[in-house]
Design a protein around this motif. Sequence first.
Motif, PDB file in Angstrom:
ATOM      1  N   ARG A  93     -29.339 -31.752  16.649  1.00  0.00           N
ATOM      2  CA  ARG A  93     -30.547 -31.012  17.033  1.00  0.00           C
ATOM      3  C   ARG A  93     -31.737 -31.948  17.262  1.00  0.00           C
ATOM      4  NH1 ARG A  93     -29.926 -26.036  17.727  1.00  0.00           N
ATOM      5  NH2 ARG A  93     -32.160 -25.733  17.990  1.00  0.00           N
ATOM      6  N   ILE A 137     -29.111 -28.561  23.681  1.00  0.00           N
ATOM      7  CA  ILE A 137     -30.121 -27.838  24.447  1.00  0.00           C
ATOM      8  C   ILE A 137     -29.818 -26.338  24.342  1.00  0.00           C
ATOM      9  CG2 ILE A 137     -30.892 -27.352  26.826  1.00  0.00           C
ATOM     10  CD1 ILE A 137     -31.997 -29.937  25.800  1.00  0.00           C
ATOM     11  N   ASP A 138     -30.823 -25.582  23.885  1.00  0.00           N
ATOM     12  CA  ASP A 138     -30.624 -24.128  23.760  1.00  0.00           C
ATOM     13  C   ASP A 138     -31.147 -23.390  24.980  1.00  0.00           C
ATOM     14  OD1 ASP A 138     -29.681 -24.516  21.129  1.00  0.00           O
ATOM     15  OD2 ASP A 138     -31.752 -24.561  20.382  1.00  0.00           O
ATOM     16  N   ASP A 139     -32.081 -24.024  25.685  1.00  0.00           N
ATOM     17  CA  ASP A 139     -32.762 -23.330  26.778  1.00  0.00           C
ATOM     18  C   ASP A 139     -32.327 -23.935  28.104  1.00  0.00           C
ATOM     19  OD1 ASP A 139     -34.464 -22.022  28.447  1.00  0.00           O
ATOM     20  OD2 ASP A 139     -36.297 -22.497  27.347  1.00  0.00           O
ATOM     21  N   ARG A 140     -31.662 -23.139  28.906  1.00  0.00           N
ATOM     22  CA  ARG A 140     -31.215 -23.651  30.207  1.00  0.00           C
ATOM     23  C   ARG A 140     -31.979 -22.988  31.361  1.00  0.00           C
ATOM     24  NH1 ARG A 140     -26.752 -26.581  28.318  1.00  0.00           N
ATOM     25  NH2 ARG A 140     -26.000 -25.751  26.352  1.00  0.00           N
ATOM     26  N   VAL A 143     -38.194 -21.538  33.584  1.00  0.00           N
ATOM     27  CA  VAL A 143     -39.606 -21.215  33.385  1.00  0.00           C
ATOM     28  C   VAL A 143     -40.071 -21.741  32.025  1.00  0.00           C
ATOM     29  CG1 VAL A 143     -41.319 -19.371  33.247  1.00  0.00           C
ATOM     30  CG2 VAL A 143     -39.372 -19.135  34.789  1.00  0.00           C
ATOM     31  N   PHE A 144     -41.092 -22.611  32.034  1.00  0.00           N
ATOM     32  CA  PHE A 144     -41.687 -23.135  30.810  1.00  0.00           C
ATOM     33  C   PHE A 144     -40.615 -23.568  29.818  1.00  0.00           C
ATOM     34  CE2 PHE A 144     -46.325 -22.743  30.341  1.00  0.00           C
ATOM     35  CZ  PHE A 144     -46.499 -23.633  29.305  1.00  0.00           C
ATOM     36  N   ASN A 145     -39.708 -24.406  30.260  1.00  0.00           N
ATOM     37  CA  ASN A 145     -38.614 -24.832  29.399  1.00  0.00           C
ATOM     38  C   ASN A 145     -39.070 -25.973  28.482  1.00  0.00           C
ATOM     39  OD1 ASN A 145     -36.274 -25.938  28.294  1.00  0.00           O
ATOM     40  ND2 ASN A 145     -35.032 -25.227  30.018  1.00  0.00           N
ATOM     41  N   GLN A 146     -39.534 -25.591  27.298  1.00  0.00           N
ATOM     42  CA  GLN A 146     -40.061 -26.595  26.368  1.00  0.00           C
ATOM     43  C   GLN A 146     -38.939 -27.373  25.682  1.00  0.00           C
ATOM     44  OE1 GLN A 146     -42.487 -23.756  24.131  1.00  0.00           O
ATOM     45  NE2 GLN A 146     -44.304 -24.814  24.851  1.00  0.00           N
ATOM     46  N   ASP A 147     -37.741 -26.808  25.709  1.00  0.00           N
ATOM     47  CA  ASP A 147     -36.602 -27.478  25.088  1.00  0.00           C
ATOM     48  C   ASP A 147     -36.253 -28.748  25.864  1.00  0.00           C
ATOM     49  OD1 ASP A 147     -34.863 -27.455  22.982  1.00  0.00           O
ATOM     50  OD2 ASP A 147     -33.316 -26.292  24.003  1.00  0.00           O
TER      51      ASP A 147
ATOM     52  N   ARG B  42     -37.375 -23.013  15.656  1.00  0.00           N
ATOM     53  CA  ARG B  42     -37.073 -23.712  16.901  1.00  0.00           C
ATOM     54  C   ARG B  42     -36.244 -24.976  16.635  1.00  0.00           C
ATOM     55  NH1 ARG B  42     -41.685 -24.392  21.463  1.00  0.00           N
ATOM     56  NH2 ARG B  42     -42.248 -26.354  20.495  1.00  0.00           N
ATOM     57  N   GLY B  47     -33.939 -23.523  20.037  1.00  0.00           N
ATOM     58  CA  GLY B  47     -34.933 -24.357  20.723  1.00  0.00           C
ATOM     59  C   GLY B  47     -35.528 -23.708  21.956  1.00  0.00           C
ATOM     60  N   SER B  48     -35.108 -22.484  22.255  1.00  0.00           N
ATOM     61  CA  SER B  48     -35.595 -21.871  23.496  1.00  0.00           C
ATOM     62  C   SER B  48     -36.815 -20.985  23.279  1.00  0.00           C
ATOM     63  CB  SER B  48     -34.476 -21.063  24.156  1.00  0.00           C
ATOM     64  OG  SER B  48     -34.239 -19.884  23.427  1.00  0.00           O
ATOM     65  N   GLY B  50     -40.425 -20.063  23.255  1.00  0.00           N
ATOM     66  CA  GLY B  50     -41.591 -20.660  23.909  1.00  0.00           C
ATOM     67  C   GLY B  50     -42.875 -20.360  23.170  1.00  0.00           C
ATOM     68  N   ILE B  51     -43.582 -21.404  22.724  1.00  0.00           N
ATOM     69  CA  ILE B  51     -44.949 -21.254  22.169  1.00  0.00           C
ATOM     70  C   ILE B  51     -45.694 -22.542  22.459  1.00  0.00           C
ATOM     71  CG2 ILE B  51     -44.187 -22.015  19.852  1.00  0.00           C
ATOM     72  CD1 ILE B  51     -46.523 -20.226  18.735  1.00  0.00           C
ATOM     73  N   ARG B  52     -46.953 -22.427  22.898  1.00  0.00           N
ATOM     74  CA  ARG B  52     -47.765 -23.634  23.088  1.00  0.00           C
ATOM     75  C   ARG B  52     -48.311 -24.070  21.740  1.00  0.00           C
ATOM     76  NH1 ARG B  52     -50.631 -20.874  27.257  1.00  0.00           N
ATOM     77  NH2 ARG B  52     -50.059 -21.586  29.337  1.00  0.00           N
ATOM     78  N   ARG B 114     -43.854 -16.574  29.478  1.00  0.00           N
ATOM     79  CA  ARG B 114     -42.580 -16.793  28.807  1.00  0.00           C
ATOM     80  C   ARG B 114     -42.828 -16.611  27.312  1.00  0.00           C
ATOM     81  NH1 ARG B 114     -37.909 -20.444  28.971  1.00  0.00           N
ATOM     82  NH2 ARG B 114     -36.795 -19.777  27.123  1.00  0.00           N
ATOM     83  N   ILE B 117     -46.049 -17.445  25.416  1.00  0.00           N
ATOM     84  CA  ILE B 117     -46.952 -18.215  26.290  1.00  0.00           C
ATOM     85  C   ILE B 117     -47.568 -17.289  27.342  1.00  0.00           C
ATOM     86  CG2 ILE B 117     -47.073 -20.117  27.940  1.00  0.00           C
ATOM     87  CD1 ILE B 117     -44.485 -21.177  26.420  1.00  0.00           C
TER      88      ILE B 117
END
Lengths: 224, 396
Positions: A93, A137-140, A143-147, B42, B47-48, B50-52, B114, B117
Amino acid sequence: MHYIMGGVKTDVDGETTIPNLYAAGEVACVSVHGGNRLGANSLLDTLIFGKRSGKHAAEKALKMPMPTTPASRLADTEKHISQIVGRESGGPRIGAIKHELGETMNQYAAVFRDAEGLATAKEKISELKEQAARAAIDDRGTVFNQDVIAAIELGYMIDVAETIVAGAIERKESRGAQFRTDFPERNDEEWLKHIDISLNGKDEPQVSYSQVTITRWQPEVRTY
Amino acid sequence: MAEYTLRIRRFDPDSGAAAFWDEHTVEMGPKQSVLDAILKIRDDTDGSIGIRCSCQQAICGSCGVRMNGKPGLACNTHLDEAAERGHGRGWSPDEGQKREVINVEPMGNMPVIRDLIVDMDAVHWKKIQRVTPWLVNREPIPEREYIVPHENMVDVTQTMACIQCGACVSDCLSMEVDPDFVGPAALAKAYRFVGDPRDADRHERLSDLADDPHGIYDCTHCFSCIDACPKGVDPMSQIMRLRRIAGADEHIKDPNNGHRHESSFVTLVEDYGLLHEAELLPRSYGGDSWFGKFHPRAAAVLLRSLPAIIPAVLRGKVSPKLALLGHKIDKPDLDSVKRIYKTVEERPQRVELNLYVSGVEDEPEPEPVAAAPTSAAATSAAPAAPEPESPTEEAT
């Protein structure tokens, strides 16, 4: 420690060794602070060199045609991102790697440093570097992919940690914020010089040296 | 350590699915923050989400969210405090293992990009731009630095504490019905320059915001922004100060009937001892005198209001006698009211009343009014002195 004396090497106009690329602020290293920045002197990085860099970059840009980015660059970046997004699940992780990197740096490269500790740090960082390349990676999504951003930033963090440790190993003396318990004295004869670190296309950081510009104030022993 | 269940409002435009609640349970200390919990989830599980966020110490203003219904910064809201908001009447931890649940939602009044956000550019920053958020220099520019008197700086400090988190915008009720309302954050920012003696555009700023139908007179006095603000900026108090300066000092007669409404309110209470409700509407439109109701503007609004007035009369909510003559109170009482007006009007300086007294138990006793200069009094909790403007602050 809340300030890094090193950084991206720039001249007094903020220009880096890569033509037309500027750096200003704490990320930059104009080398005005020496081995240890004095309190409140980071203002130089924002107020003085921020202004100089902005002005210089703007003046230069005015005289240049709009540069074009080769399509291959874009393709490379897209490939890099899709590789991250396409990673198989089940890897280590990102949060755990980041945490361990922080703990390692805090333990071996913070206030007191020595050869043994720094070697341990170097080894640990290269392990983490290997882990980071396959971190989960959890987010694929798109949009706003912070991962994915976190995965990219983790790579940069590891680069910076590697550079800090390489510099600390190289400098076999104590100066400013660097306190080597195995080399407690300052040694101007051998080490009154900058250590420049660059990958230069290699996998490991490459070390070279440059001269220190000394003007009005001569380096002196800190006696207070 | 305690167990907290976070129900996070999730939305991913990529998925094509509607927003949903995503539940996670974490073991954390009650004085850790809601942001700590979200980042732990997260890091460890998903991990997906979304928060700033950036500084994690309540100074960057990135992590504005709604926690159990109240907006604020996730990084300076303790888990126990957020959970307690969700406790219904009679909640007790011993009673059948009641869970500590925190609903975390994106802020309101702004489109969700998202998960947690929101699109700050589309709403908050656009409104900040609207109020010319910079100092307009006086000409000629002084050769040396402009020394600002200390009292003036203290006066604008409260608005300078704003970190642009958007919590006040999130819960602004006026903006909910009028998305064009300039809003609490931007109007507090406007006061920051109206109150600055170096600014050259004081009058222009005020007449601009008074004349705008979505400007200073669009606030309905609901206090939501004051409750929401994590930095004590009290946006609503700043809006009221803008109104007082616009009306009383700069004599700005706005086309929104805002100033006329306020002065009619004051006059009616002075004349009758109580608000004469039936007179307020025509005077707010027609002008602040008994003849106001004969003005064409007043006639028009009275005609327009007939569908509300007639049923009210038929159901006995309005008595024709009271509507025509107003309230009658005893002569000595009426004299007392007039004495209050006289006392206040004789003061050389206006006392800014901070309508919302918050955190009193931790603060020393406020200084007596006489010792505090008018402008600085607004930042402290002024004693509840009779004050002419306070009853006029009703919605227009």
